[in-house]
Design a protein around this motif. Sequence first.
Motif, PDB file in Angstrom:
ATOM      1  N   GLY A   1     -18.922   0.530   7.922  1.00 22.76           N
ATOM      2  CA  GLY A   1     -18.822   1.746   7.127  1.00 22.76           C
ATOM      3  C   GLY A   1     -17.802   1.619   6.011  1.00 22.76           C
ATOM      4  N   THR A   2     -17.651   2.676   5.245  1.00 18.47           N
ATOM      5  CA  THR A   2     -16.727   2.669   4.109  1.00 18.47           C
ATOM      6  C   THR A   2     -15.440   3.441   4.392  1.00 18.47           C
ATOM      7  OG1 THR A   2     -17.684   4.691   3.175  1.00 18.47           O
ATOM      8  CG2 THR A   2     -18.671   2.593   2.488  1.00 18.47           C
ATOM      9  N   GLY A   3     -15.452   4.226   5.455  1.00 19.00           N
ATOM     10  CA  GLY A   3     -14.291   5.070   5.734  1.00 19.00           C
ATOM     11  C   GLY A   3     -14.361   6.393   4.995  1.00 19.00           C
TER      12      GLY A   3
ATOM     13  N   LEU B   1      -7.744   0.840   4.220  1.00 21.76           N
ATOM     14  CA  LEU B   1      -6.726  -0.047   4.777  1.00 21.76           C
ATOM     15  C   LEU B   1      -6.366   0.308   6.216  1.00 21.76           C
ATOM     16  CD1 LEU B   1      -4.140  -0.936   1.990  1.00 21.76           C
ATOM     17  CD2 LEU B   1      -5.977  -2.312   2.939  1.00 21.76           C
ATOM     18  N   SER B   2      -6.755   1.487   6.655  1.00 19.23           N
ATOM     19  CA  SER B   2      -6.540   1.855   8.063  1.00 19.23           C
ATOM     20  C   SER B   2      -7.492   1.082   8.983  1.00 19.23           C
ATOM     21  CB  SER B   2      -6.728   3.361   8.251  1.00 19.23           C
ATOM     22  OG  SER B   2      -8.010   3.767   7.819  1.00 19.23           O
ATOM     23  N   PHE B   3      -8.527   0.453   8.412  1.00 18.75           N
ATOM     24  CA  PHE B   3      -9.435  -0.380   9.197  1.00 18.75           C
ATOM     25  C   PHE B   3      -8.675  -1.612   9.686  1.00 18.75           C
ATOM     26  CE2 PHE B   3     -13.896   0.670   7.252  1.00 18.75           C
ATOM     27  CZ  PHE B   3     -13.641   2.016   7.390  1.00 18.75           C
ATOM     28  N   ALA B   4      -9.068  -2.150  10.832  1.00 17.30           N
ATOM     29  CA  ALA B   4      -8.523  -3.424  11.293  1.00 17.30           C
ATOM     30  C   ALA B   4      -8.906  -4.511  10.288  1.00 17.30           C
ATOM     31  CB  ALA B   4      -9.085  -3.768  12.671  1.00 17.30           C
ATOM     32  N   THR B   5      -8.065  -5.521  10.166  1.00 14.59           N
ATOM     33  CA  THR B   5      -8.315  -6.574   9.181  1.00 14.59           C
ATOM     34  C   THR B   5      -9.669  -7.241   9.390  1.00 14.59           C
ATOM     35  OG1 THR B   5      -5.962  -7.007   8.833  1.00 14.59           O
ATOM     36  CG2 THR B   5      -7.484  -8.800   8.318  1.00 14.59           C
TER      37      THR B   5
ATOM     38  N   ALA C   1       0.822  -1.214   0.000  1.00 15.58           N
ATOM     39  CA  ALA C   1       0.000   0.000   0.000  1.00 15.58           C
ATOM     40  C   ALA C   1       0.856   1.264   0.000  1.00 15.58           C
ATOM     41  CB  ALA C   1      -0.925   0.001   1.210  1.00 15.58           C
ATOM     42  N   SER C   2       0.296   2.309  -0.526  1.00  8.19           N
ATOM     43  CA  SER C   2       0.970   3.608  -0.558  1.00  8.19           C
ATOM     44  C   SER C   2       1.094   4.169   0.851  1.00  8.19           C
ATOM     45  CB  SER C   2       0.177   4.580  -1.436  1.00  8.19           C
ATOM     46  OG  SER C   2       0.690   5.896  -1.316  1.00  8.19           O
ATOM     47  N   LYS C   3       2.182   4.835   1.106  1.00  3.33           N
ATOM     48  CA  LYS C   3       2.374   5.505   2.401  1.00  3.33           C
ATOM     49  C   LYS C   3       1.852   6.940   2.355  1.00  3.33           C
ATOM     50  CE  LYS C   3       4.690   1.977   4.106  1.00  3.33           C
ATOM     51  NZ  LYS C   3       4.528   1.060   2.965  1.00  3.33           N
TER      52      LYS C   3
ATOM     53  N   LEU D   1      -9.684  -0.783   0.171  1.00  5.85           N
ATOM     54  CA  LEU D   1      -9.694  -2.191  -0.211  1.00  5.85           C
ATOM     55  C   LEU D   1     -10.860  -2.393  -1.168  1.00  5.85           C
ATOM     56  CD1 LEU D   1      -8.429  -5.051   0.339  1.00  5.85           C
ATOM     57  CD2 LEU D   1     -10.421  -5.430   1.819  1.00  5.85           C
ATOM     58  N   GLU D   2     -10.565  -2.844  -2.361  1.00 12.41           N
ATOM     59  CA  GLU D   2     -11.593  -3.066  -3.377  1.00 12.41           C
ATOM     60  C   GLU D   2     -11.875  -4.554  -3.496  1.00 12.41           C
ATOM     61  OE1 GLU D   2     -12.881  -0.505  -5.047  1.00 12.41           O
ATOM     62  OE2 GLU D   2     -11.435   1.107  -4.645  1.00 12.41           O
ATOM     63  N   ILE D   3     -13.137  -4.910  -3.633  1.00 11.73           N
ATOM     64  CA  ILE D   3     -13.506  -6.300  -3.850  1.00 11.73           C
ATOM     65  C   ILE D   3     -14.204  -6.414  -5.201  1.00 11.73           C
ATOM     66  CG2 ILE D   3     -15.689  -6.033  -2.574  1.00 11.73           C
ATOM     67  CD1 ILE D   3     -15.411  -8.994  -1.750  1.00 11.73           C
ATOM     68  N   ALA D   4     -13.884  -7.457  -5.925  1.00  8.12           N
ATOM     69  CA  ALA D   4     -14.521  -7.723  -7.219  1.00  8.12           C
ATOM     70  C   ALA D   4     -15.080  -9.139  -7.173  1.00  8.12           C
ATOM     71  CB  ALA D   4     -13.513  -7.582  -8.355  1.00  8.12           C
TER      72      ALA D   4
END
Length: 223
Positions: free
Chosen positions: A66-68, A175-179, A32-34, A40-43
């Motif tokens: 939520g989506t963030g 991506l800042s969300f917990a896994t 991921a970019s810093k 996170l995208e899902i397809a």
Amino acid sequence: MKITKRMKTWAALDLDKTYALADAVEILRGYASKKFDETLEIAVRLGVDVTKADQNIRLMLSLPNGTGKTARVAVVTVDKADEAKKAGADVIGGEELIDKIAGGFLEFDRVIASPDMMPKMAKVARVLGPKGIMPNPKLGTVTNNIADAVKTAKAGQVELRAEKKGIVHAGAGKLSFATNKLVENCEAIVDALKKAKPSASKGQYLLGISVSTTQGPGLRVTI
């Protein structure tokens, strides 16, 4: 296609492997970019023929975490303007807002309209339709309950819509969300698509699932 420096860092990845979702999320974090908080995208590839009306899939889903992202919500109404304002709508107006949209104003992510305004919304159908944000009763964006619709849109909704070849793309959170939060969101998306399976769809329905980040690689996953 030009191979960028970022893409060269993916060389160690096995892109043919299928990963557990939580493992895939953790792997993607390393690419991921810093500079910004990637999504996170899902397809999800579905066994549907979107050229047939009885196999189209389109729905709105409120993600459990939520989506963030806070959606900018426009409300087209006259009588419910105060209700929309109290609920947190970003843009509110009647015919003057419709004219503004027709003139190119598009500083919003969702559009909600009261039923009495829908005949006048035809003026902007060609503007909002291709962007997937034309108010629609089936999606809960044409309603007299403006307050609830605005709050729901603000809380973190995603639209699930089958595109060409039956693929549904959606953002599942930052991506800042917990896994575990990202996993829950992805599972909610897949569950909603399972429940929306058209009766006309025959054979295998869930054909494949992958996740990626805004600028990162895509990994096949199982859920």
